[in-house]
Design an enzyme around this catalytic site. Structure first.
Site, PDB file in Angstrom:
ATOM      1  N   THR A 173      75.123  24.937  91.973  1.00 51.11           N
ATOM      2  CA  THR A 173      74.284  23.830  92.395  1.00 51.11           C
ATOM      3  C   THR A 173      73.897  24.018  93.861  1.00 51.11           C
ATOM      4  O   THR A 173      74.467  24.849  94.567  1.00 51.11           O
ATOM      5  CB  THR A 173      75.018  22.492  92.236  1.00 51.11           C
ATOM      6  OG1 THR A 173      76.199  22.515  93.044  1.00 51.11           O
ATOM      7  CG2 THR A 173      75.416  22.274  90.779  1.00 51.11           C
ATOM      8  N   TRP A 420      68.909  -3.064  95.576  1.00 49.18           N
ATOM      9  CA  TRP A 420      68.695  -1.618  95.602  1.00 49.18           C
ATOM     10  C   TRP A 420      67.229  -1.336  95.895  1.00 49.18           C
ATOM     11  O   TRP A 420      66.337  -1.892  95.242  1.00 49.18           O
ATOM     12  CB  TRP A 420      69.062  -0.988  94.266  1.00 49.18           C
ATOM     13  CG  TRP A 420      70.535  -0.877  94.013  1.00 49.18           C
ATOM     14  CD1 TRP A 420      71.539  -1.307  94.839  1.00 49.18           C
ATOM     15  CD2 TRP A 420      71.161  -0.316  92.861  1.00 49.18           C
ATOM     16  NE1 TRP A 420      72.751  -1.042  94.273  1.00 49.18           N
ATOM     17  CE2 TRP A 420      72.565  -0.435  93.063  1.00 49.18           C
ATOM     18  CE3 TRP A 420      70.695   0.266  91.702  1.00 49.18           C
ATOM     19  CZ2 TRP A 420      73.489   0.018  92.125  1.00 49.18           C
ATOM     20  CZ3 TRP A 420      71.612   0.713  90.757  1.00 49.18           C
ATOM     21  CH2 TRP A 420      73.004   0.591  90.984  1.00 49.18           C
TER      22      TRP A 420
END
Length: 523
Positions: A173, A420
């Protein structure tokens, strides 16, 4: 009488050579240094057999790790076929990583050999000294082994039978939140992924197509497209070292490319190149294009539709998914598509409770399925798996027809006053403003609201922008959702996989002792 069907394992060698058997004359074209190299798919398979025999003679056994340090070219495709089909494990190294990081990744995977192209030979030899790996590269005028000598090796068929759960590849990754993690692909997961991305709904790839391999082969195995093209017998055009947008447009015109996949940044740069020289390229051969990595802005998608008559297919995925996870089934949505067949998805809130699939309520996205990895190299699962589900780290909504919309990365969502704020949604809206090349939105600490959003914007060349102009374009958003500040910069830091590095942006603002405008009078 048993109801169980045949017990043949799902091994990559049993599908990737199909194209060469049925369409041996399919072309594998490499553009390199202004030159064009052409060989057939049949010749590519023969050379991969020679490479596998040569590696065997060097002592490479099933399970051994073999690294590649290469751009997209014909020899890299030969390695893609040879290494896993002889039972070894292919480890495509990210060319964009600094040497210290490459050395760490090589040692983490346990690579014994580095297959290199001529462009990266100097780095490969330096890594060989540090890590004790042998180097194989074209030519005899270097300290490594000549690739062509290995590719000419003759003898018995080198392909081996394996357990389908045997590893075939390792991809690390990008490591934006720490050291990269090694994701291990098995023959079974890659076999199934190859079949799934060959569906008509994804890119409609077939033996009649001419695919431009834009996605780097060191990035999540090029989204699996090299294997799909080999299985189907499609022509593959590989763009070689550091292709820029004008190089890719030259290839589309000269090679009469009809399908391609790339990240949003590449499609945006190609669009800007055509805008600057509208009569230079003929792209009329293009029929199908796909965008992954992150969502392309509405401006970019509309331009490809209006200028080239192309509907940009949308997809979402991650390294841990082998890597494609979704595909778009409508023509003009803003979602990331629906799950690939066999991929199960779920949404949970912060307490682990199910979130309704109403297309509105956001939650943490979890996935599981036969193409999803079951863990990381050296068992570094680090809380990413829960009851068989992979916690993707994405915040998303799911609609009633299964369409997934990625709202943000969990680590990038801005939590302000108990609400959010999606940095991704803000970036898409900002990127649609005329004169904006690209942007990034990050949260900055606030004593009352926890965090407030700040936008960093890269204007297009020669364009002067002001924050008020950007703010007006966000008029449809609530005031609390809009950025508190707009910072105009020449460039943004990127990760080794070409994504905007928000970890580096936060560190940069910390180093600069950045303070939000509303707090400056009191600081």
């Amino acid at each position: 009488m048993s109801s169980r069907s045949g017990s043949a394992p799902l091994i990559l060698k049993d599908i990737v050579f199909r194209g060469a058997e049925q369409h041996a004359d399919a072309e594998v074209v490499t553009w390199q240094g202004g030159k064009r190299h052409v060989q057939t798919l049949g010749e590519t398979v023969v050379r991969s057999e020679g490479l596998a025999r040569g590696l065997t003679e060097l002592g490479i056994k099933p399970g051994d790790r073999v690294a590649t340090l290469m751009w997209n070219e014909h020899r890299h495709l030969e390695a893609y076929l040879a290494v896993p089909c002889m039972g070894a494990v292919l480890h495509a190294l990210n060319l964009r990583l600094p040497e210290d990081d490459l050395a760490w990744v090589i040692e983490d995977a346990g690579d014994t050999v580095i297959l290199s192209d001529t462009c990266n030979l100097e780095t490969a030899l330096a890594l060989s000294e540090r890590c004790g790996c042998r180097v194989i590269a074209p030519g005899a005028d270097h300290a490594g082994i000549d690739w062509e000598d290995l590719a000419a090796a003759s003898g018995d068929c080198p392909w081996v039978d394996l357990d389908e759960e045997s590893p075939m590849g390792i991809c690390h990754t990008s490591g934006t939140t720490g050291r990269p993690r090694g994701v291990v692909y098995t023959h079974r997961s890659t076999y199934l992924h190859t079949l799934l991305i060959s569906m008509t709904d994804f890119l409609g790839l077939s033996c009649h197509d001419r695919l431009l391999g834009i996605v780097p082969m060191f990035h999540a195995l090029g989204w699996g497209l090299p294997y799909a093209a080999c299985m189907l017998g499609a022509d593959q055009v590989l763009p070689g070292e550091r292709p820029g947008p004008t190089d890719l447009l030259d290839m589309i015109q000269s090679e009469r490319i009809n399908c391609a996949a790339a990240v949003a940044t590449v499609w945006t740069m190609m669009m800007e190149s055509v805008k600057s020289e509208p009569d230079r390229w003929d792209c009329s051969s293009l029929e199908r294009i796909s965008c992954g990595g992150s969502s392309a802005s509405r401006e970019v998608r509309d331009w490809y539709r209006d200028r080239l008559g192309l509907q940009m297919r949308r997809t979402w995925g991650m390294t841990e998914l082998n890597p494609v996870g979704t595909l778009s089934v409508d023509e003009d949505g803003d979602d990331s598509g629906v799950p690939m067949p066999s991929l199960q998805v779920a949404l949970q809130d912060d307490d682990g409770q199910a979130v309704p699939r109403d297309g509105i309520t956001s939650g943490h996205l979890l996935v599981k399925g036969p193409t999803v990895v079951q863990g990381y190299l050296h068992d570094r699962n680090e809380g990413h798996f829960k009851d068989g589900w992979l916690q993707t780290g994405d915040i998303a909504t799911i609609g009633r027809h299964g369409e997934i919309t990625i709202r943000d990365r969990d680590k990038d969502v801005i939590k302000s006053g108990g609400e959010w704020i999606s940095s991704l949604e803000l970036e898409l809206k900002i990127n649609d403003v005329v004169g904006v090349a690209y942007s990034a939105v990050v949260g900055r600490p606030h004593p009352k609201w926890d965090e407030r959003p700040v936008a960093l914007i890269v204007p297009e060349e020669g364009v002067s922008l002001e924050g008020e102009t950007i703010l007006q374009s966000l008029g449809s958003m609530e005031k609390w959702q809009r950025p508190d500040d707009f910072l105009f910069v020449e460039a943004l830091p990127m990760t080794g996989t070409g994504k905007i590095d928000k970890k580096a942006i936060r560190a940069m603002l910390d180093d600069q002792a950045y303070v939000l405008p509303s707090l400056r009078s009191s600081s």
